[in-house]
Design an enzyme around this catalytic site. Structure first.
Site, PDB file in Angstrom:
ATOM      1  N   ASP A 272       0.869  -1.183   0.000  1.00 53.38           N
ATOM      2  CA  ASP A 272       0.000   0.000   0.000  1.00 53.38           C
ATOM      3  C   ASP A 272       0.906   1.234   0.000  1.00 53.38           C
ATOM      4  O   ASP A 272       1.874   1.275  -0.751  1.00 53.38           O
ATOM      5  CB  ASP A 272      -0.968  -0.070   1.187  1.00 53.38           C
ATOM      6  N   ARG A 326       2.725   9.458  -6.625  1.00 53.95           N
ATOM      7  CA  ARG A 326       2.348  10.007  -5.312  1.00 53.95           C
ATOM      8  C   ARG A 326       3.560  10.450  -4.491  1.00 53.95           C
ATOM      9  O   ARG A 326       3.822   9.918  -3.423  1.00 53.95           O
ATOM     10  CB  ARG A 326       1.528   9.004  -4.494  1.00 53.95           C
TER      11      ARG A 326
HETATM   12 CA    CA Z   1      -2.746   3.797   2.641  1.00 57.60          CA
HETATM   13 CA    CA Z   2      -4.851   0.311  -0.313  1.00 60.35          CA
END
Ligand code: CA
Ligand code: CA
Length: 452
Positions: A272, A326
């Site tokens: 993640d 990001r």
């Molecule tokens: Ca996250």
């Molecule tokens: Ca995620």
């Protein structure tokens, strides 16, 4: 300047910073003599790595009550930990706000039992009935359709995921400093620091590596083709105030995304975020970290309605290298990016898409950052947005040349990035008004291990 001669220079500059910290503490306390006596007793004027507070004006985390972490910890709340069980014990209860310092010595493997035994994904799945092959058979869009997985295998996946979560998630209480002991390769492998609804936390000099979700969930409605989604950022900040993330390294190594297979035509994503700042988090300074070998690196705001008047984040003197996207993805808040280095050369299969995304009316100021682009790469691809975000600020260099990134992006995009913002950064300690030496300087002064 050559790298070997750089470390002593950095050591001197750290010493200078420590002096500044003490001066600031004296000014803030309004006392003087008492503080100076303490200072004189402490190692020839130096505040040590463990007790250091965020210096004055060092980004948004210096705002409000400032960020001291566990600086006031007594000896009963100063811990040195080398195992997962010791770390859990030192963190204590999230409701206990007594200042604490947790020194991490060496690498802690989060995927270990209380007794220190290595745990694998199969260990977590054991007894739940979950297996990837059964999960794939159950929810193949060709037979199951494009609805959300539910039933036996999804329940089993959740049960297995809960077991891993209990093991690898570390809840951090308020007024805590977690810091790596220099010279020990200090860090957490496979873990996730949850800093949630608390204030005043410092995380520094740690390597966060290989945080992965053993049990990604298939979401057939994510995008046009579905996606595999994972939980567990290496560090997740949710609803926090006053956090300083300093001199850490974030990396997927040694488990790169390129080693994962695809199922249902989509990459099986076990990672993640690296450092996500969401759910109304505010007053955060992210300083001198190394982000590498990662896809979705830093999310600021988890949705377009995350919060209003918050998500104020300063990001300075970090290196982003082998990052797909990001860096950060910014929403809503007032975000200052200065003196960062972006190396957009593909690394270990991580091929950069863009660096900074400004959306949901984010008010980003990005100035005096340096980009290193491989030959043929275009500055127009360094930004991203939804047409409502702003990015102001100048002095950005691309391969040493002053470049207006927003103009380059806007010339090639229909969703234009705005160039005015509703604020002016004032908490800008250490701001260098030239980015030209940053690539060399930051190579030896960022990430875990640069402090000692
Ligand atoms: Ca996250
Ligand atoms: Ca995620």
């Amino acid at each position: 300047m050559a790298a070997p001669s750089h470390r002593p220079t950095h050591r001197r500059s750290l010493r200078k910073r420590r002096t500044l910290v003490v001066t600031a503490a004296v000014a803030a306390a309004g006392v003087g003599a008492g503080v100076l006596v303490l200072n004189a007793n402490a190692n020839a004027g130096a505040v040590d790595l463990y007790h250091q507070s965020l210096p004055a004006k060092d980004g948004w985390a210096a705002s409000g009550s400032g960020t001291t972490g566990g600086a006031k910890a007594d000896s009963a709340h100063t811990f040195t930990v080398s195992t997962r069980a010791q770390l859990v014990k030192a963190l204590g209860s999230v409701s206990d706000t007594t200042p604490r310092i947790i020194k991490v010595k060496g690498t802690i493997d989060a995927n270990t039992s209380d007794a220190g035994k290595k745990l694998t994904c199969a260990d977590y799945a054991s007894g739940t009935g979950y297996s990837l092959s059964a999960y794939l058979r159950a929810y193949d869009p060709a037979t199951y359709g494009k609805k959300a997985p539910s039933g036996t295998q999804e329940n089993a996946r959740k049960a297995a995921a809960d077991k891993q979560k209990k093991n690898i998630v570390f809840r951090v209480p308020a007024n805590t400093t977690i810091v790596g002991v220099p010279g020990t390769n200090a860090g957490i492998r496979g873990g996730s620091l949850h800093v949630q609804n608390v204030k005043n936390v410092i995380v520094r000099n740690l390597t966060f590596a290989d945080t992965q979700d053993c049990f990604p969930q298939w979401d057939p409605t994510d995008g046009s083709s579905g996606e595999w989604n994972s939980n567990y950022d290496s560090v997740t900040l949710r609803g926090v105030t006053n956090v300083w993330a300093d001199h850490n390294t974030f990396t997927d190594a040694p488990t790169f995304d390129s080693s994962e297979k695809s199922y249902f035509g989509r990459k099986y994503q076990v990672h993640d975020g690296a450092l996500d700042i969401t759910n109304g988090s505010d007053l955060v300074t992210v300083e001198r970290n190394l982000f590498s070998n990662h896809d979705k690196t830093m999310l600021i705001g988890s949705s377009d309605t995350d919060s209003t008047g918050k998500l104020r984040v300063t990001i300075h003197h970090n290196v982003w290298k082998g990052i797909v996207q990001r860096a950060p993805l910014a929403r809503i808040g007032q975000i200052h990016l200065y003196n960062n280095v972006y190396d957009t050369t593909a690394l270990n299969g991580y091929t950069p898409k863009y660096s900074i995304d400004s959306r949901a009316k984010a008010q980003v100021v990005a100035e005096h950052n340096a980009w290193k682009l491989p030959s043929g790469a275009k500055p127009a691809k360094l930004l991203s947005g939804d047409g409502t975000g702003s990015i102001a600020g100048g002095g950005n260099l691309v391969n040493g040349t002053a470049t207006d990134l927003v103009a380059a992006y806007n010339a090639a995009s229909s969703k234009k990035i705005k160039t005015t913002v509703n604020w002016k950064p004032a908490l800008t300690a250490g701001l260098q008004t030239s980015a030209k030496n940053l690539v060399t300087e930051l190579a030896t002064t960022t990430g875990a291990g640069a402090l000692y």
